[in-house]
Design an enzyme around this catalytic site. Structure first.
Site, short mmCIF file in Angstrom:
data_model
loop_
_atom_site.label_atom_id
_atom_site.label_comp_id
_atom_site.label_asym_id
_atom_site.label_seq_id
_atom_site.Cartn_x
_atom_site.Cartn_y
_atom_site.Cartn_z
N CYS A 83 0.84 -1.20 0.00
CA CYS A 83 0.00 0.00 0.00
C CYS A 83 0.88 1.25 0.00
CB CYS A 83 -0.89 -0.01 1.24
SG CYS A 83 -1.91 1.46 1.43
N CYS A 86 0.19 3.22 3.57
CA CYS A 86 0.66 2.79 4.89
C CYS A 86 1.75 1.71 4.83
CB CYS A 86 -0.51 2.27 5.71
SG CYS A 86 -1.12 0.65 5.16
N CYS A 131 -7.30 -1.23 1.39
CA CYS A 131 -6.25 -1.73 2.28
C CYS A 131 -6.87 -1.98 3.66
CB CYS A 131 -5.15 -0.68 2.38
SG CYS A 131 -3.92 -1.05 3.65
N CYS A 134 -5.16 0.73 6.44
CA CYS A 134 -5.43 2.18 6.46
C CYS A 134 -6.76 2.53 5.81
CB CYS A 134 -4.29 2.96 5.80
SG CYS A 134 -4.22 2.79 4.00
N CYS A 154 -8.47 -5.66 -9.74
CA CYS A 154 -8.08 -4.62 -10.68
C CYS A 154 -7.61 -3.41 -9.87
CB CYS A 154 -9.28 -4.28 -11.56
SG CYS A 154 -8.93 -3.10 -12.85
ZN LIG Z 1 -2.79 0.97 3.53
#
Ligand SMILES: [Zn+2]
Length: 166
Positions: A83, A86, A131, A134, A154
């Site tokens: 990510c 984060c 995610c 976060c 995707c």
């Molecule tokens: Zn994240």
């Protein structure tokens, strides 16, 4: 696949409410209206300072990058996609495939790395992928992917960072 809810705390929640997600979630029962606090939380000002404008647009405002714009489309090395908000690891290169869509695509996330959320924006019924650490918006998941899962995650390349295997 776990079905969870976008949190309603902070700026992300304010955006979700503004985008009309609040009535949708309220219609799914009282339990669905409970706030969901992600472990990694920043204020809107902190997110703006931390992310590039393009990252902010996707991760915090559920935007979509233009197809074929991410260098990660052509990333074929062994490694891990994390990510960009984060740094939580999200996908292994072993599950990446060429979907021909112009967005980096995977058939499976790492365990507990993402949450999914029903998304009825733009007159479509889709499943958004966030995610799990976060709450950042990563993209959508569709059921037209390859085996073994049949799923196609995707993803927006701008929402991720790639680290090659050492
Ligand atoms: Zn994240």
């Amino acid at each position: 696949m776990r079905l969870t809810r976008r949190h309603f705390l902070g700026a992300g929640g304010a955006f979700a409410a503004a985008a009309g997600l609040a009535p949708l979630l309220a219609g799914r029962g009282a339990r669905a209206a409970q706030p969901r606090a992600y472990p990694y939380t920043l204020s809107d000002a902190q997110w703006r300072a931390k992310l590039t404008p393009a990252q902010y647009e996707v991760l915090r405002r559920a935007g979509t990058e233009r197809p074929y714009t991410s260098p990660l489309n052509d990333e074929h090395r062994a490694g891990t996609f994390a990510c960009a908000g984060c740094a939580q690891n999200l996908f292994s290169s072993t599950t990446k495939f060429d979907s021909g869509t112009g967005w980096p695509s995977f058939w499976q996330p790492l365990d507990h790395a993402v949450d999914t959320l029903e998304d009825r924006s733009f007159g479509m019924r889709r499943t958004a992928v966030n995610c799990s650490n976060c709450g950042g918006h990563l993209g959508h998941v569709f059921d037209d992917g390859p085996r073994p899962t049949g799923l196609r995650y995707c993803m927006n390349g701008v929402a991720m960072r790639f680290t090659p295997q050492a």
